[in-house]
Design a protein around this motif. Structure first.
Motif, mmCIF file in Angstrom:
data_model
loop_
_atom_site.group_PDB
_atom_site.id
_atom_site.type_symbol
_atom_site.label_atom_id
_atom_site.label_comp_id
_atom_site.label_asym_id
_atom_site.label_seq_id
_atom_site.Cartn_x
_atom_site.Cartn_y
_atom_site.Cartn_z
ATOM 1 N N MET A 1 0.830 -1.204 0.000
ATOM 2 C CA MET A 1 0.000 0.000 0.000
ATOM 3 C C MET A 1 0.864 1.253 0.000
ATOM 4 O O MET A 1 0.581 2.232 -0.680
ATOM 5 N N ASP A 2 1.966 1.213 0.792
ATOM 6 C CA ASP A 2 2.840 2.376 0.858
ATOM 7 C C ASP A 2 3.448 2.688 -0.503
ATOM 8 O O ASP A 2 3.533 3.850 -0.902
ATOM 9 N N LYS A 3 3.884 1.633 -1.215
ATOM 10 C CA LYS A 3 4.478 1.842 -2.532
ATOM 11 C C LYS A 3 3.444 2.423 -3.501
ATOM 12 O O LYS A 3 3.759 3.328 -4.280
ATOM 13 N N TYR A 4 2.222 1.911 -3.449
ATOM 14 C CA TYR A 4 1.154 2.427 -4.305
ATOM 15 C C TYR A 4 0.904 3.906 -3.994
ATOM 16 O O TYR A 4 0.790 4.738 -4.906
ATOM 17 N N ARG A 5 0.804 4.237 -2.702
ATOM 18 C CA ARG A 5 0.541 5.614 -2.308
ATOM 19 C C ARG A 5 1.688 6.537 -2.734
ATOM 20 O O ARG A 5 1.451 7.650 -3.209
ATOM 21 N N GLN A 6 2.912 6.077 -2.576
ATOM 22 C CA GLN A 6 4.063 6.898 -2.961
ATOM 23 C C GLN A 6 4.072 7.161 -4.467
ATOM 24 O O GLN A 6 4.334 8.286 -4.914
ATOM 25 N N THR A 7 3.766 6.109 -5.250
ATOM 26 C CA THR A 7 3.722 6.289 -6.700
ATOM 27 C C THR A 7 2.587 7.236 -7.093
ATOM 28 O O THR A 7 2.756 8.084 -7.972
ATOM 29 N N ASP A 66 -2.979 1.026 -11.424
ATOM 30 C CA ASP A 66 -3.851 -0.025 -10.898
ATOM 31 C C ASP A 66 -3.616 -1.352 -11.616
ATOM 32 O O ASP A 66 -3.646 -2.422 -10.999
ATOM 33 N N GLU A 67 -3.385 -1.269 -12.916
ATOM 34 C CA GLU A 67 -3.211 -2.482 -13.723
ATOM 35 C C GLU A 67 -2.013 -3.310 -13.257
ATOM 36 O O GLU A 67 -2.015 -4.541 -13.379
ATOM 37 N N ARG A 68 -1.011 -2.670 -12.705
ATOM 38 C CA ARG A 68 0.178 -3.390 -12.236
ATOM 39 C C ARG A 68 -0.155 -4.349 -11.089
ATOM 40 O O ARG A 68 0.616 -5.283 -10.806
ATOM 41 N N TYR A 69 -1.266 -4.100 -10.409
ATOM 42 C CA TYR A 69 -1.615 -4.899 -9.232
ATOM 43 C C TYR A 69 -2.681 -5.948 -9.523
ATOM 44 O O TYR A 69 -3.198 -6.575 -8.605
ATOM 45 N N PHE A 70 -2.998 -6.153 -10.791
ATOM 46 C CA PHE A 70 -4.058 -7.101 -11.120
ATOM 47 C C PHE A 70 -3.685 -8.537 -10.770
ATOM 48 O O PHE A 70 -4.555 -9.390 -10.603
ATOM 49 N N GLY A 71 -2.407 -8.815 -10.655
ATOM 50 C CA GLY A 71 -1.985 -10.165 -10.322
ATOM 51 C C GLY A 71 -2.051 -10.469 -8.846
ATOM 52 O O GLY A 71 -1.828 -11.606 -8.430
ATOM 53 N N SER A 72 -2.346 -9.464 -8.014
ATOM 54 C CA SER A 72 -2.402 -9.674 -6.569
ATOM 55 C C SER A 72 -3.658 -8.997 -6.027
ATOM 56 O O SER A 72 -4.734 -9.158 -6.570
ATOM 57 N N GLN A 73 -3.507 -8.229 -4.965
ATOM 58 C CA GLN A 73 -4.627 -7.516 -4.358
ATOM 59 C C GLN A 73 -4.493 -6.037 -4.685
ATOM 60 O O GLN A 73 -3.470 -5.420 -4.396
ATOM 61 N N LEU A 74 -5.509 -5.467 -5.277
ATOM 62 C CA LEU A 74 -5.472 -4.050 -5.638
ATOM 63 C C LEU A 74 -5.490 -3.216 -4.361
ATOM 64 O O LEU A 74 -6.442 -3.304 -3.575
ATOM 65 N N PRO A 75 -4.455 -2.397 -4.110
ATOM 66 C CA PRO A 75 -4.343 -1.685 -2.827
ATOM 67 C C PRO A 75 -5.109 -0.367 -2.797
ATOM 68 O O PRO A 75 -4.578 0.677 -2.404
ATOM 69 N N VAL A 76 -6.370 -0.399 -3.201
ATOM 70 C CA VAL A 76 -7.195 0.801 -3.200
ATOM 71 C C VAL A 76 -8.637 0.360 -2.963
ATOM 72 O O VAL A 76 -9.044 -0.730 -3.377
ATOM 73 N N ALA A 77 -9.393 1.186 -2.267
ATOM 74 C CA ALA A 77 -10.782 0.844 -1.958
ATOM 75 C C ALA A 77 -11.625 0.807 -3.232
ATOM 76 O O ALA A 77 -11.456 1.649 -4.120
ATOM 77 N N ILE A 78 -12.506 -0.173 -3.337
ATOM 78 C CA ILE A 78 -13.429 -0.303 -4.476
ATOM 79 C C ILE A 78 -14.854 -0.310 -3.919
ATOM 80 O O ILE A 78 -15.214 -1.164 -3.110
#
Length: 352
Positions: A1-7, A66-78
């Motif tokens: 999540m931290d990496k996603y937020r930083q990006t 977001d597409e980079r995380y399709f192989g795991s858990q998307l770290p953003v609320a849906i």
């Protein structure tokens, strides 16, 4: 999540520094973006165009992130995609009608995550240009979410397309269709297109979705995606329906108008959510708004005075430059020296 937020933060910081007058390519992109807003949302003040341009860039880049995380858990609320939506798609497979707005690729992720087999229907040109990318994405989604059915990519312009879709629907597949896809679109091909009122202008959409739904007796599932100011992905799944009119032409117009009107209402509140502002001039008959496509000697036409930045932009074709009158898309041939003079004035006006 931290990496996603930083990006995400880096994307926003870069976007807020975007200067449309920095390079000719950036200026052309902003000029057309601004022209599209001018013609489709004419009540919007020009002062909103640059903030919306930057926000649209952020949305575009976050969608790719977001597409980079399709192989795991998307770290953003849906939000908005619940069990009712999943069950509707599972029990009544049909054609999912959506748009290139919000994090629009997440629809594919959610279908795979919920083990709902689906196929993506795209134009032939997109099939050739992006087919390999889509197939890699589909393999990733299928492998990581335990799908027993192979995800399908369907070329919309083959003679066998209707039969292929019929077979997929009978096997429980949903068909994902981005109604606003413009790849391979020619507004002259009116037999395949529906011309519909849209915001302050009109838009051409392919008739295929409504025609197939009526012909096959399957529902259209309108699903819209946006992203909140806090970064959460929001889905709105409107009631599904089957175009039931006897006249296929009327059915197509009614069904597509219904879906497009709801999308237009969403855009009025959040215009930067739509990626197509960068390309919208390809999707309607701009020649109806203007006189001659190119007028000679734009330098002479303005007698050396820099035109208003809110009303004009600069585009180019190869090494040739043109002054673009945003309202109506008229273009004036412009010597490079005149282009540079105008650009220098505009840079001083915006302080860049």
């Amino acid at each position: 999540m931290d990496k996603y937020r930083q990006t995400s933060q880096r994307i926003a910081e870069f976007a807020n520094r975007l200067n449309p007058f920095e390079t000719p390519d950036r200026l052309q992109q902003f000029s057309l973006f601004s022209a599209n807003l001018t013609n489709f949302l004419p009540v919007l003040d020009y002062g909103c165009h640059l903030p919306l341009y930057r926000q649209a860039y952020i949305n575009q880049q976050l969608s790719l992130l977001d597409e980079r995380y399709f192989g795991s858990q998307l770290p953003v609320a849906i939000n908005g995609w619940d069990d009712d939506v999943t069950e509707r798609l599972r029990s009544h497979p049909g054609i999912i009608c959506t748009f290139h707005a919000g994090s629009y690729r997440v629809i594919n992720y959610l279908l795979a995550k919920n083990k709902l087999p689906f196929a993506l229907l795209i134009a032939h040109r997109a099939f050739e240009q992006q087919g390999a990318k889509f197939k890699r994405l589909f393999r990733l989604l299928g492998n990581n979410h335990g799908l027993r059915h192979e995800l399908q990519l369907v070329d919309a312009e083959q003679r066998s397309t209707v039969w292929q879709l019929m077979r997929l629907l009978k096997r429980g597949y949903n068909i994902v269709l981005y109604l606003d896809g413009f790849t391979g679109l020619s507004v002259a091909d009116t037999a395949k297109l529906e011309r519909l009122p849209f915001l302050g202008q009109h838009l051409f959409l392919r008739k295929g979705a409504a025609y197939l739904a009526q012909k096959l007796g399957v529902p259209l599932h309108p699903i819209y995606c946006t992203r909140s100011a806090e970064g959460a992905i929001q889905f709105t799944a409107n009631p599904s329906f089957i175009p039931a009119m006897a006249d296929s032409g009327i059915a197509s117009e009614w069904a597509l108008s219904k879906i497009l009107d709801d999308f237009a209402g969403m855009l009025l509140h959040a215009p930067a959510q739509w990626e197509n502002w960068f390309f919208l001039h390809h999707q309607f008959a701009t020649q109806e708004l203007r006189g001659p496509y190119i007028l000679d000697d734009g330098n002479q036409a303005f007698a050396g005075n820099a035109p208003e930045i809110s009303e004009y932009g600069i585009v180019r074709n190869g090494r040739r430059f043109f002054l673009l009158k945003k309202r109506g898309y008229e273009m004036y041939s412009l010597p490079e020296s005149a282009m540079q003079a105008i650009l220098n004035v505009w840079k001083r006006q915006v302080g860049s």
